[in-house]
Design an enzyme around this catalytic site. Structure first.
Site, mmCIF file in Angstrom:
data_model
loop_
_atom_site.group_PDB
_atom_site.id
_atom_site.type_symbol
_atom_site.label_atom_id
_atom_site.label_comp_id
_atom_site.label_asym_id
_atom_site.label_seq_id
_atom_site.Cartn_x
_atom_site.Cartn_y
_atom_site.Cartn_z
ATOM 1 N N HIS A 1 0.792 -1.050 0.076
ATOM 2 C CA HIS A 1 -0.022 -0.274 -0.442
ATOM 3 C C HIS A 1 0.671 1.577 0.112
ATOM 4 C CE1 HIS A 1 1.008 1.043 4.364
ATOM 5 N NE2 HIS A 1 0.499 -0.655 4.316
ATOM 6 N N HIS B 1 4.245 1.720 2.174
ATOM 7 C CA HIS B 1 5.289 1.196 1.682
ATOM 8 C C HIS B 1 6.477 1.743 0.909
ATOM 9 C CE1 HIS B 1 1.989 -2.685 2.632
ATOM 10 N NE2 HIS B 1 3.422 -2.840 3.964
ATOM 11 N N CYS C 1 2.740 -10.829 19.375
ATOM 12 C CA CYS C 1 1.787 -9.736 18.277
ATOM 13 C C CYS C 1 1.990 -10.943 17.431
ATOM 14 C CB CYS C 1 1.703 -8.672 18.590
ATOM 15 S SG CYS C 1 0.552 -8.133 16.979
ATOM 16 N N CYS D 1 3.367 -8.195 14.246
ATOM 17 C CA CYS D 1 4.913 -7.137 14.769
ATOM 18 C C CYS D 1 5.553 -8.323 15.208
ATOM 19 C CB CYS D 1 4.699 -6.290 16.313
ATOM 20 S SG CYS D 1 3.736 -5.026 16.741
ATOM 21 N N CYS E 1 -2.241 -5.814 21.126
ATOM 22 C CA CYS E 1 -1.017 -4.628 20.716
ATOM 23 C C CYS E 1 -1.952 -3.548 20.321
ATOM 24 C CB CYS E 1 -0.816 -5.411 19.835
ATOM 25 S SG CYS E 1 0.355 -4.906 18.584
ATOM 26 N N HIS F 1 -1.690 -2.482 16.587
ATOM 27 C CA HIS F 1 -2.289 -3.138 16.257
ATOM 28 C C HIS F 1 -3.769 -3.544 15.968
ATOM 29 C CE1 HIS F 1 1.544 -4.257 13.736
ATOM 30 N NE2 HIS F 1 0.978 -4.736 12.579
ATOM 31 N N LYS G 1 -2.706 4.615 11.294
ATOM 32 C CA LYS G 1 -1.794 3.884 10.271
ATOM 33 C C LYS G 1 -2.305 3.545 9.267
ATOM 34 C CE LYS G 1 2.199 1.064 10.497
ATOM 35 N NZ LYS G 1 2.295 -0.653 9.849
ATOM 36 N N LYS H 1 -2.330 -2.819 6.368
ATOM 37 C CA LYS H 1 -2.712 -3.685 5.333
ATOM 38 C C LYS H 1 -3.547 -4.694 6.355
ATOM 39 C CE LYS H 1 1.393 -5.668 4.592
ATOM 40 N NZ LYS H 1 2.680 -6.016 4.324
HETATM 41 O O1 ME8 Z 1 8.068 -4.028 9.247
HETATM 42 N N1 ME8 Z 1 2.790 4.872 7.207
HETATM 43 O O2 ME8 Z 1 7.403 -4.957 7.094
HETATM 44 P P1 ME8 Z 1 6.491 -3.971 6.676
HETATM 45 C C1 ME8 Z 1 4.393 4.836 6.689
HETATM 46 N N2 ME8 Z 1 8.945 -6.595 7.630
HETATM 47 N N3 ME8 Z 1 5.795 3.798 6.518
HETATM 48 C C2 ME8 Z 1 4.665 2.979 6.031
HETATM 49 C C3 ME8 Z 1 3.251 2.340 7.008
HETATM 50 C C4 ME8 Z 1 2.130 3.387 6.818
HETATM 51 N N4 ME8 Z 1 1.126 3.717 7.159
HETATM 52 N N5 ME8 Z 1 2.937 1.290 6.628
HETATM 53 C C5 ME8 Z 1 3.783 0.656 5.635
HETATM 54 C C6 ME8 Z 1 8.255 -5.321 8.010
HETATM 55 N N6 ME8 Z 1 4.893 1.256 6.305
HETATM 56 C C7 ME8 Z 1 9.289 -6.168 8.914
HETATM 57 C C8 ME8 Z 1 10.994 -4.799 8.400
HETATM 58 S S1 ME8 Z 1 13.724 -5.024 7.970
HETATM 59 C C9 ME8 Z 1 14.434 -5.765 8.255
HETATM 60 C C10 ME8 Z 1 11.662 -6.273 7.901
HETATM 61 C C11 ME8 Z 1 6.542 1.129 5.687
HETATM 62 O O3 ME8 Z 1 5.428 -5.032 5.641
HETATM 63 C C12 ME8 Z 1 7.523 1.568 6.632
HETATM 64 O O4 ME8 Z 1 8.322 2.163 6.366
HETATM 65 O O5 ME8 Z 1 5.208 -4.403 8.165
HETATM 66 C C13 ME8 Z 1 7.388 0.011 7.196
HETATM 67 O O6 ME8 Z 1 8.722 0.498 8.083
HETATM 68 C C14 ME8 Z 1 7.698 -0.780 6.644
HETATM 69 O O7 ME8 Z 1 7.036 -0.143 5.547
HETATM 70 C C15 ME8 Z 1 6.912 -1.938 7.528
HETATM 71 O O8 ME8 Z 1 6.671 -2.837 6.087
#
Ligand code: ME8
Length: 520
Positions: free
Chosen positions: A23, A26, A132, A135, A154, A157, A305, A308
């Site tokens: 979304h 990301h 969680c 997370c 959590c 979430h 926030k 997904k």
């Molecule tokens: O946490 N606003 O992956 P993830 C701003 N796999 N940025 C956002 C966001 C939002 N509402 N939602 C997601 C993970 N992001 C792990 C990371 S790294 C070694 C492992 C962005 O799919 C933001 O950068 O949940 C967040 O940290 C990341 O997507 C989380 O993606």
């Protein structure tokens, strides 16, 4: 003299979970990394920009189960149909894409943890606590919020946590609290922005608990090298992507060239993993921690926030199909101070598209190209100084460069757009359409046209990292592609040097940079 090989400027995004499609949250972090790396490339630096996917763990495994396929089939499909294509959609120029199911990653992860195990950094123990799955993190009981029917939720979430009781292996994270505090002290910009740094300091000052690093209740993960009845905890597998993708354990020369990473861009939700666990892991292995962890704020929907799991995620396509990738990139990086939370609304997006892009940048380009066409048959007049415009251009470059040094992406964009605004006013005030009526003032008209073209050249160089498609159009319209070469090769440091566009450059009216959007 042989040029000494300088360390590359190495930037990473988080590797995203492939439980679902991307979304705009990301896309936001990835676009920020893309702007930053395009900027550094335009400084002439050797740059490496990494992104990728995080594929192990319960969250992805459950998504695959719900989809009725194996986790490997699930991740293969989502990576190819969603996560790689979105990079094209948002126009991200990453140099590498790592998947944690790549062998180049998983084999090195096993070696890394075996080394720490052999060094006595890992011990066997038992742990019970609230977990969680969204997370993929054990929570402290004090962090939880109360839900209906007495359920504990959590705080990120708002979903129930699960009690997890496990006998497994632990990393001696508690032994690193003092070392980390000393490291933060010696490297005051390691965690940015300041609010993120304060959060991390407060957290580590309370002392750290040892970290459970293996799981035995499911098997979608990298097998623990010394005990194959366990898999490695998804986070301590995922964090290593930044090193494995850079050649850790396979290509020492490349690793030396890239490591330490200059900046890990992350969302503030995953700050502790990057600013606490990750540097501790690296210290334990005798490797240098990254130079900086920069936490972006959250894109919010209805004050929460965007996510997904809460089904509030907007796919980037939905916005890009209407406004294009440049405006998408511009909007989020311009509207939200990087590091703070921000909300998206269609109205705000449409308003900025019109006010900043169509009415300011697009309008200035179209004013110039029509006037050079009408009054000078499309041939740019000869270089001539116009101090007010030149100084505004110099100021824009200096301000934007300083902003980029502290990853103030919004500040860099504002500096460039201020120049555009100043020059639009300059054109209105000097009224070249009046000057053109007076043949004795041909030199004045030449000067106004030349200065406007030069300002647009500078704006194009500064805005190219955020809007590469529109700036390529502008670059072509200024006749700069032919006379100065590709825009991506233009050095930001030299952008303000006055008089680069040569006399006679062919200025043409091209397709609009920011076409009118039909009201929906
Ligand atoms: O946490 N606003 O992956 P993830 C701003 N796999 N940025 C956002 C966001 C939002 N509402 N939602 C997601 C993970 N992001 C792990 C990371 S790294 C070694 C492992 C962005 O799919 C933001 O950068 O949940 C967040 O940290 C990341 O997507 C989380 O993606």
């Amino acid at each position: 003299m042989a040029e000494q090989q300088k360390k590359a400027y190495y930037v990473t995004t988080p590797i995203y979970y492939v439980n679902d499609a991307p979304h705009i949250g990301h896309a936001y972090t990835t676009v920020a990394g893309d702007m930053l790396t395009r900027w550094h490339r335009q400084r002439g630096e050797d740059v490496w920009f990494l992104t990728g996917t995080d594929e192990h763990g319960q969250k992805v495994m459950r998504a695959a189960e719900a989809g009725g396929v194996s986790p490997q089939e699930w991740t293969d499909r989502l990576v190819e149909t969603e996560w790689k294509p979105v990079l094209q959609t948002i126009d991200a120029a990453n140099d590498d894409f790592i998947r944690t199911t790549d062998e180049r990653h998983s084999e090195r992860v096993r070696e890394f943890w075996q080394t720490l195990y052999d060094a006595g950094e890992v011990f066997e123990g038992a742990y019970e606590g609230p977990y969680c799955v969204h997370c993929e993190e054990f929570k402290l009981p004090g962090e939880l919020v109360d839900g209906e029917d007495g359920a504990k939720l959590c705080p990120i979430h708002n979903r129930p946590v699960e009690m997890l009781s496990e006998k497994n292996y632990f990393f001696r994270l508690s032994a690193y609290a003092d070392k980390l505090l000393a490291f933060y002290e010696a490297n005051p910009t390691f965690v940015q922005p300041e609010s993120a740094r304060n959060e991390v300091l407060a957290f580590v000052r309370q002392g750290l608990q040892d970290l459970s690093i293996t799981r035995s209740t499911f098997d979608w993960g990298i097998p623990v090298p010394w005990d194959d009845s366990h898999v490695l905890y998804v986070w301590i597998d995922a964090l290593l992507n930044y090193a494995t993708a850079a050649g850790y354990g396979t290509d020492p020369e490349r690793f030396a060239h890239l490591w330490p990473a200059d900046v890990h861009l992350v969302g503030k939700d995953i700050l502790r993993f990057h600013a606490v666990i990750w540097p501790a892991m690296l210290m334990a292995a005798g490797l240098e921690p990254p130079r900086q962890v920069f936490a972006n704020g959250w894109l919010l929907v209805g004050g929460e926030k965007m996510s997904k799991t809460k089904l509030t995620g907007i796919p980037p396509r939905q916005i890009i199909d209407v406004f294009g990738s440049d405006a998408f990139r511009y909007y989020f990086l311009r509207a939200i101070p990087f590091g703070q939370d921000g909300s998206f609304s269609w109205e705000d997006m449409a308003a900025r598209y019109k006010a900043d892009l169509a009415d300011q940048l697009g309008n200035l380009a179209s004013r110039l190209t029509s006037m050079v066409g009408r009054y000078r048959d499309g041939a740019l007049p000869a270089p001539v100084d116009e101090p007010a415009v030149r100084e505004a251009a110099e100021h824009a470059v200096t301000t934007a460069e300083a902003a980029i040094d502290v990853i103030d992406l919004q500040g860099a964009i504002i500096a460039a757009m201020d120049l555009v605004r100043v020059v639009n006013n300059y054109v209105s005030e000097t009224a070249p359409w009046q000057v053109a009526k007076d043949e004795t003032r041909a030199a004045d008209l030449d000067r106004i046209l030349y200065a406007t073209a030069e300002a647009l050249r500078v704006a194009a160089v500064l805005l190219n990292p955020v809007m590469p498609k529109a700036c390529a159009i502008l670059w072509g319209a200024l006749g700069a592609e032919v006379t100065l070469g590709p825009i991506a090769d233009q050095r930001v440091q030299e952008a303000a040097t006055w008089g680069r566009l040569p006399a006679g450059a062919t200025v043409t009216k091209t397709e609009p940079m920011f076409p009118r959007i039909e009201d929906e």
